[in-house]
Design a protein around this motif. Structure first.
Motif, PDB file in Angstrom:
ATOM      1  N   GLY B 296     -44.859   8.198  25.516  1.00  0.00           N
ATOM      2  CA  GLY B 296     -43.607   8.941  25.693  1.00  0.00           C
ATOM      3  C   GLY B 296     -42.647   8.677  24.555  1.00  0.00           C
ATOM      4  O   GLY B 296     -42.068   9.602  23.983  1.00  0.00           O
ATOM      5  N   CYS B 297     -42.499   7.424  24.200  1.00  0.00           N
ATOM      6  CA  CYS B 297     -41.569   7.047  23.131  1.00  0.00           C
ATOM      7  C   CYS B 297     -42.009   7.660  21.801  1.00  0.00           C
ATOM      8  O   CYS B 297     -41.200   8.237  21.067  1.00  0.00           O
ATOM      9  N   ALA B 298     -43.322   7.571  21.523  1.00  0.00           N
ATOM     10  CA  ALA B 298     -43.834   8.118  20.261  1.00  0.00           C
ATOM     11  C   ALA B 298     -43.642   9.626  20.224  1.00  0.00           C
ATOM     12  O   ALA B 298     -43.212  10.193  19.205  1.00  0.00           O
ATOM     13  N   THR B 299     -43.948  10.286  21.339  1.00  0.00           N
ATOM     14  CA  THR B 299     -43.782  11.749  21.382  1.00  0.00           C
ATOM     15  C   THR B 299     -42.319  12.115  21.165  1.00  0.00           C
ATOM     16  O   THR B 299     -42.013  13.075  20.442  1.00  0.00           O
ATOM     17  N   ALA B 300     -41.438  11.359  21.790  1.00  0.00           N
ATOM     18  CA  ALA B 300     -40.013  11.680  21.691  1.00  0.00           C
ATOM     19  C   ALA B 300     -39.563  11.701  20.245  1.00  0.00           C
ATOM     20  O   ALA B 300     -38.969  12.681  19.778  1.00  0.00           O
ATOM     21  N   VAL B 322     -40.482  19.014  23.886  1.00  0.00           N
ATOM     22  CA  VAL B 322     -41.539  17.994  23.794  1.00  0.00           C
ATOM     23  C   VAL B 322     -40.895  16.608  23.714  1.00  0.00           C
ATOM     24  O   VAL B 322     -41.303  15.666  24.397  1.00  0.00           O
ATOM     25  N   SER B 323     -39.856  16.519  22.898  1.00  0.00           N
ATOM     26  CA  SER B 323     -39.176  15.238  22.716  1.00  0.00           C
ATOM     27  C   SER B 323     -38.542  14.762  24.022  1.00  0.00           C
ATOM     28  O   SER B 323     -38.672  13.589  24.403  1.00  0.00           O
ATOM     29  N   GLN B 324     -37.879  15.671  24.742  1.00  0.00           N
ATOM     30  CA  GLN B 324     -37.231  15.287  25.997  1.00  0.00           C
ATOM     31  C   GLN B 324     -38.257  14.923  27.062  1.00  0.00           C
ATOM     32  O   GLN B 324     -38.025  14.024  27.874  1.00  0.00           O
ATOM     33  N   LEU B 325     -39.414  15.614  27.041  1.00  0.00           N
ATOM     34  CA  LEU B 325     -40.475  15.236  27.975  1.00  0.00           C
ATOM     35  C   LEU B 325     -40.957  13.832  27.655  1.00  0.00           C
ATOM     36  O   LEU B 325     -41.293  13.043  28.551  1.00  0.00           O
ATOM     37  N   GLY B 326     -40.992  13.513  26.361  1.00  0.00           N
ATOM     38  CA  GLY B 326     -41.330  12.153  25.968  1.00  0.00           C
ATOM     39  C   GLY B 326     -40.369  11.151  26.589  1.00  0.00           C
ATOM     40  O   GLY B 326     -40.774  10.088  27.074  1.00  0.00           O
TER      41      GLY B 326
END
Lengths: 101, 706
Positions: B296-300, B322-326
């Motif tokens: 999640g952190c990496a995607t964010a 995508v970032s907020q879903l992270g």
């Protein structure tokens, strides 16, 4: 003076040969029929000639029968020729060879 | 009185049938009335159901509606439990929040779509799909077992595919639809593996049964971790996390309200919902939770950096999503499931608002999505600009807006888990504020870069689109007050989302729950002890509740103030930069050209996947094709050739030997009779000639003999 029988036989022979040549060589079916008629009459002349020679009437009676039969033969022959002409448009005997093997 | 839960998803399904079957023949007004009406009915029913739920005691808020058996139980003589699936709908505080978001935001987007899609071909088809999506999404969140959830899970995937490819005659839309569908399939495979492993281990697919078994201490940590990771891979596909996020930016090819509803507010949050739904299971698998937090952190941060350099207004919002879903997965990963759902809710408000706002801009500019051809729209589109401002401050986390409360909750819980991740998440928040400011700047501020024709025809949105925008803007501003953190006096409030959701994530809730399975009944006594022990253990770890740590209150205030100041500073500085200093901006861009190049090309991830996965897949396909053509076809052709060859031999034998013998006989007869045929000329005269000749010969012979 009676005509000798040899003359009559000669005449009959000539008549027969003329009829036979007509039958064998002519292409018109009516002429062929006429040839047959000549040959029949040649035979009649023979009947009458031998009847006179032997003084027996059986030959002359046979000749009369022959003439009657010849009349019937002509009637049937001409009817065949007419039927043939109607179906094939020809009375040339060379062209009518459906009996060819 | 929970027998009416099934009505909530059934109404949009009816709308789907009406619009899908008769939509072509009825007027656009009728289509809109049916589509919006059924969703509003669902919303009212949802409200009624949630009110009823709220009247229950806080630790027993649970309604279930077992509609009908789906797969009846099979009695097998052995010990293995037979598969039995019911159409089970469950309403608990978690699904209550979800159905309110889905039907509430869904209703607004349906109404907005009436205005947005009015001119488009296939109007009825659009609303049929949208209604089907609502039915499936409600099935997903109300489903009381993994099987029913999976029906909704696949259903929303299908609707996503149909709606991304709505303009199917455009190649890139059709491709984007396929990409979304295929990428989701990869995740779904893992989901099915995880669900079936759970069934094999616990003999049930129902959440209550699974969670009761888990908190009773059944299942090894290894098993639970494996299952948790499998299900998380499924969530990655649905919720666009690394490495399966690539489909979401492409999904922007669909109509903009679809992006708002499916690809921002509801469907893409299904993965977060699923992880939270199985929270007690994940708590037993700390390794899986840590991996979720890292992913999640990496995607964010990864998606936020890409968002910095996109020029398509919807692409920026897509990477932002995508970032907020992270963020949401980060929250779930650090054990703050309540914060994840809270952020899911606030994100649904402000991201739906931003997407619908961008839809208004795109609508006004005649389908122009390139921000480089916008600018200066502040005066031309005052209403859109105003609502966009609300979304902008909400997503950036300006104090007292929705994004502030939810994001700071996540940041705080992340800090407790790992300060390094907090650093990354806080930096992501800064990037978020910056790219949203850039979006505002390029779209609304500065000078216009539109051509004259477009500029002359810019028009403000009609009322049917304006009202949903305004309602969402209000929600984006005040939605955060639904869950004021304890540090800001939330414990004095009569209601916070955190407390409302707490029983769902509490392992103790499931310890005494009747699982409906014989094996669990036997262990009921042991289950209570084990669950309370597990709960105490969980409370002691950072995954557990942080309540009671008073010494950190000052730290929490500090972090909150730090991120707020940072956000406000970025907004103020970015406003100045984009509104008044284009030359400075250009200079910056030139200086960081190489970085910009990398970001604008999205780190070449699509190209990387193409080279690593797709091309290899093609190679495999080609190899399979070659095998098919050479080997399989070869064998078939060989068999054919052998058959044909023997047939030729047979024909030869038949023709030359069998027929030959028969023909030989005929030929012998014919040759032998050839001479004889001459005699039968068919001409009587020749017969007569021969006859005369024969007579002559006979006479000669006779005369010679006598």
């Amino acid at each position: 003076m009676p005509i000798p029988v040899n003359h009559l036989l000669s005449f009959s022979l000539v008549l027969f040969i003329i009829g036979m040549i007509g039958v064998l060589t002519r292409r018109n079916a009516i002429i062929v029929l006429m040839g047959i008629e000549l040959m029949l009459n040649a035979a009649n002349v023979n009947f009458v000639a031998f009847s006179r020679m032997h003084g027996d009437l059986a030959g002359q009676i046979f000749a009369v029968f022959n003439i009657v039969i010849a009349a019937g033969e002509v009637a049937v022959g001409l009817a065949i020729i007419i039927a043939l002409y109607r179906n094939k448009d020809t009375i040339n005997v060379d062209e009518i060879s459906i009996m060819k093997g | 009185m929970s027998d009416f839960l099934w009505l909530i998803p059934i109404f949009p399904a009816i709308g789907f049938l009406v619009n899908g079957l008769a939509g072509r023949r009825i007027s656009k007004r009728a289509v809109s009335a049916v589509a919006c009406g059924v969703v509003l009915v669902s919303f009212v029913l949802s409200c009624a159901a949630v009110v009823q739920l709220a009247t229950m005691p806080s630790d027993g808020r649970y309604m279930e509606n077992r509609v009908a058996p789906w797969v009846p139980a099979v009695e097998d003589g052995g010990g293995a439990p037979g598969l039995a699936i019911d159409w089970l709908f469950v309403l608990d505080p978690l699904s209550a929040v979800m159905i309110l978001i889905v039907t509430g935001v869904g209703s607004l987007i349906h109404i907005y779509s009436v205005g947005y899609m009015w001119e488009e071909a296939g109007y009825w088809r659009y609303f049929a799909y949208l209604n089907l999506f609502m039915a499936m999404m409600l099935t997903l969140v109300l489903g009381g077992s993994l099987a029913v959830m999976f029906v909704g899970w696949e259903g929303v995937g299908l609707c996503s595919y149909l709606l991304i490819g709505f303009f199917y005659w455009k190649q890139d839309c059709a491709d984007a639809g396929r990409k979304a569908f295929i990428t989701n399939r990869i995740g779904d495979l893992a989901f099915v593996i995880g669900a079936l492993t759970l069934f094999a281990s616990f003999g049930t697919l129902e959440f209550r049964g699974i969670l009761s078994a888990v908190v009773a201490g059944q299942g090894s940590v290894f098993l639970l971790t494996a299952v948790a990771l499998c299900l998380f891979v499924g969530a990655c596909g649905k919720s666009a996390q690394i490495p399966l996020y690539v489909w979401l930016p492409d999904a922007m090819a669909g109509p903009t309200p679809v992006s708002a509803l499916i690809h921002a507010a509801t469907m893409v949050t299904a993965g977060v919902y699923m992880v939270c739904r199985l929270a007690p299971l994940y708590m037993q698998a700390p390794l899986a939770l840590t991996i979720i937090a890292i992913v999640g952190c990496a995607t964010a941060i990864f998606a936020a950096t890409i968002g910095l350099a996109q020029n398509d207004i919807k692409k920026v919002l897509a990477y932002s999503t995508v970032s907020q879903l992270g963020y949401m997965f980060l929250a779930a990963g650090v054990g703050a499931f309540g914060a994840a759902i809270f952020h899911l809710m606030t994100h649904a408000f402000f991201k739906a608002l931003l997407f619908l706002g961008s839809g208004a801009v795109i609508h006004a500019l005649h389908h122009e999505q390139d921000m480089m051809k916008m600018g200066g729209l502040r005066k031309l589109l005052p209403v859109t600009y105003a609502v966009f401002l609300c979304g902008w401050v909400a997503i950036a986390g300006v104090p007292l807006t929705a994004g502030f409360f939810s994001k700071d909750e996540i940041l705080w819980r992340t800090f407790l888990f790992s300060p390094v991740m907090w650093g990354i998440a806080a930096f992501t928040a800064l990037l978020t504020a910056f790219y949203m400011t850039r979006l505002m700047g390029l779209t609304f501020w500065g000078k216009s870069r539109m051509d004259h024709h477009t500029e002359a025809h810019v028009h403000e949105v009609p009322g049917v689109m304006k009202w949903p925008l305004m309602i969402l803007a209000g929600l984006a501003l005040v939605g955060g007050f639904l869950s004021i953190p304890a540090a800001l006096g939330g414990s004095a409030m009569p209601f916070t989302l955190e407390r409302w959701l707490e029983p769902v994530f509490e392992p103790g809730t499931y310890a005494t729950a009747a699982g409906g399975h014989a094996a669990i009944g036997e262990h009921a006594a042991a289950a209570g002890d084990a669950a309370s022990a597990a709960h105490e253990a969980a409370a002691a770890t950072p995954h557990g509740s942080p309540h009671g740590e008073e010494h950190s209150l000052a730290l929490e205030y500090g972090l909150m103030a730090f991120s707020s100041v940072l956000a406000i500073f970025v907004l103020w500085w970015g406003y100045g930069l984009y509104d008044r200093m284009p030359q400075k901006l250009a200079a910056w861009k030139a200086r960081f050209a190489s970085v910009h190049e990398v970001l604008a090309n999205k780190y070449w991830v699509d190209e990387l996947y193409d080279a690593l996965v797709i091309q290899n897949f093609y190679r495999l396909c080609r190899a399979a094709l070659a095998f098919d053509v050479r080997v399989v076809d070869g064998v078939v052709h060989m068999v054919r050739n052998v058959t044909v060859g023997t047939s030729y031999l047979s024909v030869f034998w038949d023709t030359w030997v069998v027929d030959g013998l028969v023909n030989l006989l005929a030929k012998v007869v014919r040759v032998a009779s050839r001479g004889l045929r001459r005699f039968q000329t068919g001409v009587p005269q020749s017969y007569a000639t021969v006859m005369v000749f024969g007579l002559f010969v006979l006479i000669c012979v006779y005369m010679y003999l006598s």
